[in-house]
Write an enzyme that holds these catalytic residues in place. Structure first.
Site, PDB file in Angstrom:
ATOM      1  N   ASP A 166     -11.885  -5.844 -78.549  1.00  0.00           N
ATOM      2  CA  ASP A 166     -12.546  -6.518 -77.425  1.00  0.00           C
ATOM      3  C   ASP A 166     -11.616  -7.230 -76.453  1.00  0.00           C
ATOM      4  OD1 ASP A 166     -11.990  -8.853 -78.865  1.00  0.00           O
ATOM      5  OD2 ASP A 166     -13.957  -9.743 -78.486  1.00  0.00           O
ATOM      6  N   GLU A 415      -9.018  -5.204 -89.329  1.00  0.00           N
ATOM      7  CA  GLU A 415     -10.314  -4.531 -89.460  1.00  0.00           C
ATOM      8  C   GLU A 415     -10.245  -3.006 -89.402  1.00  0.00           C
ATOM      9  OE1 GLU A 415     -13.162  -6.300 -86.776  1.00  0.00           O
ATOM     10  OE2 GLU A 415     -13.253  -8.113 -87.995  1.00  0.00           O
ATOM     11  N   TYR A 471     -19.180 -12.207 -89.976  1.00  0.00           N
ATOM     12  CA  TYR A 471     -19.973 -12.743 -88.868  1.00  0.00           C
ATOM     13  C   TYR A 471     -21.470 -12.915 -89.135  1.00  0.00           C
ATOM     14  CZ  TYR A 471     -15.905 -12.771 -85.854  1.00  0.00           C
ATOM     15  OH  TYR A 471     -14.689 -13.075 -85.304  1.00  0.00           O
ATOM     16  N   GLU A 509     -11.719 -14.805 -89.894  1.00  0.00           N
ATOM     17  CA  GLU A 509     -12.567 -14.799 -88.685  1.00  0.00           C
ATOM     18  C   GLU A 509     -14.004 -15.105 -89.072  1.00  0.00           C
ATOM     19  OE1 GLU A 509     -12.574 -11.602 -85.836  1.00  0.00           O
ATOM     20  OE2 GLU A 509     -10.425 -11.228 -86.100  1.00  0.00           O
TER      21      GLU A 509
HETATM   22  C1  BDP Z   1     -13.738  -9.101 -84.789  1.00  0.00           C
HETATM   23  C2  BDP Z   1     -12.397  -8.745 -84.169  1.00  0.00           C
HETATM   24  C3  BDP Z   1     -12.022  -9.675 -83.027  1.00  0.00           C
HETATM   25  C4  BDP Z   1     -13.209  -9.886 -82.108  1.00  0.00           C
HETATM   26  C5  BDP Z   1     -14.334 -10.507 -82.921  1.00  0.00           C
HETATM   27  C6  BDP Z   1     -15.575 -10.801 -82.076  1.00  0.00           C
HETATM   28  O1  BDP Z   1     -11.382  -8.761 -85.146  1.00  0.00           O
HETATM   29  O2  BDP Z   1     -10.923  -9.149 -82.327  1.00  0.00           O
HETATM   30  O3  BDP Z   1     -12.901 -10.663 -81.001  1.00  0.00           O
HETATM   31  O4  BDP Z   1     -14.699  -9.579 -83.907  1.00  0.00           O
HETATM   32  O5  BDP Z   1     -16.348  -9.888 -81.862  1.00  0.00           O
HETATM   33  O6  BDP Z   1     -14.319  -7.975 -85.289  1.00  0.00           O
HETATM   34  O7  BDP Z   1     -15.708 -11.919 -81.621  1.00  0.00           O
END
Ligand code: BDP
Length: 602
Positions: A166, A415, A471, A509
Site C-alpha cells: 500500500d 507478509e 488486523y 502490526e
Molecule cells: C499490512 C501491511 C502494511 C499495510 C497494512 C495496512 O504489511 O504495509 O500498510 O497492512 O493495511 O498488511 O494498514
C-alpha cells in the site's frame, strides 16, 4: 552484491562530500534518452532537489504518477588534490533501478531502490574540471523485482505502477549521493562481534583490505577517548575489562579505529562506533546482555510531505523524539532498509531495530485486493529471477548494517503468502542461503500476515522468533464486532501456547485507520476513540500471554499510499499524523509504555 558499503567519512586519508542540492531532471517518456545522448547532456532539464522523491513536487497528475525511465544529472567538480586516489560516487538509494554515466560513459547499473551502491569513476575522471554525472533511472514495479508489483499500460499509452503493497511508489534519488575518495590500498570492510563473560568482553574483529600489501592495526577507545584495547592483523580479539555495555535505551559506544600502514607510513584509516552487547533468543525470551527485553515500538515508513520517501534528518530527529516521548525502545524498518543515519541514531539512542528487506508484496491476495490475480505467489514463474534479487538485497542489507549494535534481527520478508505448500522450497533455500551472512548470527524472521496463522502457515519452522501482523477490529470483525475479533485472536494464541513451539512472538502490526480530529461517543471506526479501544483490546490480549515479547502497532505516523477506495489520502493508522502531531491514542499508549518497567513487562 556490493563489495564496499562502508559509511563514507572524511579524515586525513579519505574524502567525502554529499552532493545534495539541485540536480537536473527529465522524464524519458519514450525511453529514447540513451539513443539521443542524454548521458552527455540532458536537453532542457528542470531543477530537482536531491535527496527527494520527485512525485509530490509536481502539480500535474501525469508527472506525479510517472512510471518509466527518468534522468538525473549534475556537474561535479573534482579537484586535482584527489588525483591518485580511488574516486567514487556512492548512491545512498536510487529507486528502483539506475544506470550511471560519467562524462558520457556508462560506468555501472544497479537494481534495488533502498540500498547503497558505489560507482568507481577513477578511470574517467577529469581533474580540476566539471564532470557530467548522469543517471538514468526506472521506477517500474514487476513481480520478479523487490518490492513486488506490476506495471500496467493504460489505454492512453501511459504506464502506471500497480504495487502489491500500500505505500506509495515514491521514486528518485531518495538518499544523498556522495563523492568519495579513498586511497587505492584501503580498508574495504570490517566486522566486530562481542562475547561476554563475567566482567570481561571480547570483541572479535576482522578487517578486509583492497590489497594484501599493508599491515593492519586496530584500537578500541571508550567514550572519553581512552584506548581500552589494541590489536594487530586482519583478525583478532580485543579484550575489554569491565566494559560499558550497549543497552536498550542506555547506549554506550566504543570507537574502533582501523589503520593500514606500509613501510611505517599510514595509508588508510577508518573509524566507526560500535557497541558491546549480546543478543540471544532463549526459549520465548529475547535477551539483550542476558536480560529479557519487551519490545515497545512501531512499524514505520520513510515518508513525509513534499519529499516523499527522501531521507530527511529533520523528520528523523522528530521521529526519534516522538518515539522516546512514547517510551518506545524499538522499531521495524518496514518495509525496506532505511537510510544509514537512522541506524546511527538508534545506536546512540539505544533503540533496537528489526531490519527489513523490501521483500513486500509476495502475495497475490495483495494484488487481487488491487485488482490482480488470485493464486499463490510462490507458484509464479517469476520467483526464480525474484529469488536472485531477494538474496542479493538481503546480502547487501546485512553487509551494510551488520556492525550496528541497534540491529536486533533481520526481517527477510513482509507478509509473504505462506499458506500454500509451494512457499516451502523458496523459504528453505532462503533461510539456508542467508544463514551465514551475519557474522553475529542474529535472529532471522519475517512477518506473518492475517491469512498465515498457526493453522494455515506452512513456514512456521523457519523464523527464530515470530512477527505477527494481525488486523481484527479493522479488516475483519470491526466496529461493534470487535469482541469477536478479540475472541479469534485469543483462539489463535491459545494454539501457539498449546503447541511445542517455544519462541518469542512479537506483534509487528495491528491498528485502526484514524482521522485526526474525528471524535465520536460512543466510538465509530475512524474516530480517535475507536483507535484507543482497538489498542486497548490488543493490549489486554498481549498481557495474558507470556510468550508475547513485544508490541509494535502500525504505524508511528500516517503515510502516503496508492489512491483507492480503502484509503482517504493515505494510510491513517498512525499514532501520529503525517506532520508528526499526536492523535489521542498516542497519549493512551504512552501511559501504558511508560508503565512498563524499563524494558521488561512484569
Ligand atoms: C499490512 C501491511 C502494511 C499495510 C497494512 C495496512 O504489511 O504495509 O500498510 O497492512 O493495511 O498488511 O494498514
Amino acid at each position: 552484491m556490493e563489495q564496499e558499503l562502508l559509511y563514507p567519512v572524511t579524515n586525513k586519508c579519505r574524502f567525502d562530500r554529499a552532493l545534495d542540492g539541485l540536480w537536473e531532471f527529465k522524464f524519458d517518456r519514450a525511453s529514447q534518452g540513451v539513443a539521443r545522448h542524454w548521458q552527455e547532456k540532458l536537453p532542457e532539464p528542470i531543477d530537482m532537489p536531491v535527496p527527494a522523491s520527485f512525485n509530490d513536487f509536481f502539480t500535474d497528475k501525469d508527472s506525479r504518477e510517472f512510471t518509466g525511465d527518468f534522468w538525473y544529472a549534475k556537474q561535479v567538480f573534482i579537484p586535482s588534490s584527489l588525483r591518485g586516489q580511488r574516486i567514487g560516487l556512492r548512491f545512498g538509494a536510487a529507486t528502483h533501478r539506475a544506470t550511471v554515466y560519467v562524462n558520457g560513459q556508462e560506468i555501472r547499473q544497479h537494481e534495488g531502490g533502498f540500498l547503497p551502491f558505489l560507482v568507481d569513476l577513477t578511470s574517467v575522471v577529469k581533474f580540476d574540471e566539471l564532470n557530467y554525472v548522469a543517471v538514468k533511472m526506472n521506477n517500474e514495479l514487476h513481480r520478479d523485482a523487490l518490492p513486488a508489483g506490476d506495471t500496467a499500460v493504460l489505454k492512453n499509452g501511459k504506464k502506471m505502477a500497480k504495487p502489491f503493497f500500500d505505500f506509495y511508489n515514491y521514486s528518485g534519488l531518495n538518499r544523498s549521493v556522495h563523492l568519495i575518495a579513498t586511497p587505492q590500498n584501503h580498508v574495504v570492510d570490517y566486522t566486530a562481534t562481542s562475547t561476554l563473560k563475567d566482567d570481561v568482553a571480547t570483541v572479535h574483529y576482522t578487517v578486509t583490505t583492497s590489497q594484501a600489501a599493508a599491515s593492519v592495526s586496530v584500537t578500541l577507545s571508550d567514550e572519553q577517548g581512552q584506548v581500552v584495547a589494541t590489536g594487530n592483523g586482519r583478525a583478532g580479539d580485543l579484550v575489554v575489562q569491565q566494559p560499558l555495555l550497549w543497552n536498550v535505551r542506555d547506549a554506550h559506544l566504543y570507537t574502533l579505529t582501523i589503520k593500514l600502514t606500509a613501510n611505517d607510513q599510514l595509508i588508510d584509516e577508518y573509524s566507526d562506533q560500535i557497541g558491546i552487547r549480546t543478543i540471544i533468543i532463549a526459549g520465548h525470551q529475547i535477551l539483550v546482555n542476558n536480560q529479557p527485553v519487551y519490545l515497545k515500538g512501531f512499524g514505520r515508513h520513510e515518508d513525509s510531505i513534499y519529499a516523499g520517501r527522501a531521507f530527511d534528518l529533520n523528520v528523523e530527529k522528530r521521529d526519534f523524539e516522538l518515539m522516546k516521548w512514547m517510551g518506545a525502545n524499538s522499531f521495524r524498518t518496514s518495509h525496506y532498509p532505511y537510510d544509514e543515519e537512522v541506524y546511527r541514531f538508534a545506536d546512540r539512542e539505544g533503540f533496537l531495530i528489526i531490519d527489513e528487506v523490501p521483500a513486500v508484496g509476495f502475495k497475490m491476495a495483495a494484488a487481487s485486493f488491487l485488482g490482480g490475480l488470485d493464486q499463490s505467489f510462490f507458484d509464479g514463474d517469476w520467483t526464480t529471477e525474484l529469488y536472485k534479487k531477494h538474496l542479493d538485497q538481503i546480502t547487501d542489507m546485512i553487509h551494510r548494517d551488520k556492525n550496528h549494535p541497534s540491529v536486533l534481527a533481520w526481517s527477510l520478508l513482509n507478509e509473504p503468502d505462506t499458506s500454500s505448500q509451494s512457499a516451502v522450497p523458496y523459504f528453505e533455500k532462503l533461510f539456508a542461503d542467508t544463514k551465514a551472512l551475519d557474522p553475529e548470527r542474529r535472529p532471522r524472521t519475517f512477518t506473518l500476515n492475517e491469512d498465515d496463522t498457526f493453522d494455515t502457515s506452512y513456514c512456521k519452522q523457519f523464523p527464530d522468533f515470530y512477527l505477527l501482523n494481525r488486523y481484527p477490529g479493522w479488516y475483519h470483525k470491526w466496529g461493534y464486532e470487535i469482541s469477536d475479533g478479540e475472541a479469534g485472536l485469543r483462539e489463535e494464541l491459545d494454539k501457539w501456547a498449546a503447541s511445542d513451539i517455544d519462541k518469542p512472538v512479537v506483534f509487528s502490526e495491528y491498528g485502526a485507520d484514524t482521522e485526526p480530529g474525528l471524535h465520536k461517543l460512543p466510538s465509530v471506526m475512524w474516530s480517535e476513540e475507536y483507535q484507543i479501544e482497538l489498542l486497548q483490546m490488543f493490549n489486554r490480549v498481549f498481557d495474558d500471554y507470556d510468550f508475547i515479547r513485544g508490541e509494535q502497532p502500525w504505524n508511528l505516523a500516517d503515510f502516503q499510499t496508492v489512491e483507492g477506495n480503502m484509503r482517504v489520502n493515505g494510510n491513517k493508522k498512525g499514532l501520529f499524523t503525517r506532520d508528526r502531531q499526536p492523535k489521542s491514542a498516542a497519549f493512551y499508549l504512552r501511559k501504558r509504555w511508560l508503565g512498563i518497567d524499563h524494558n521488561f513487562k512484569n
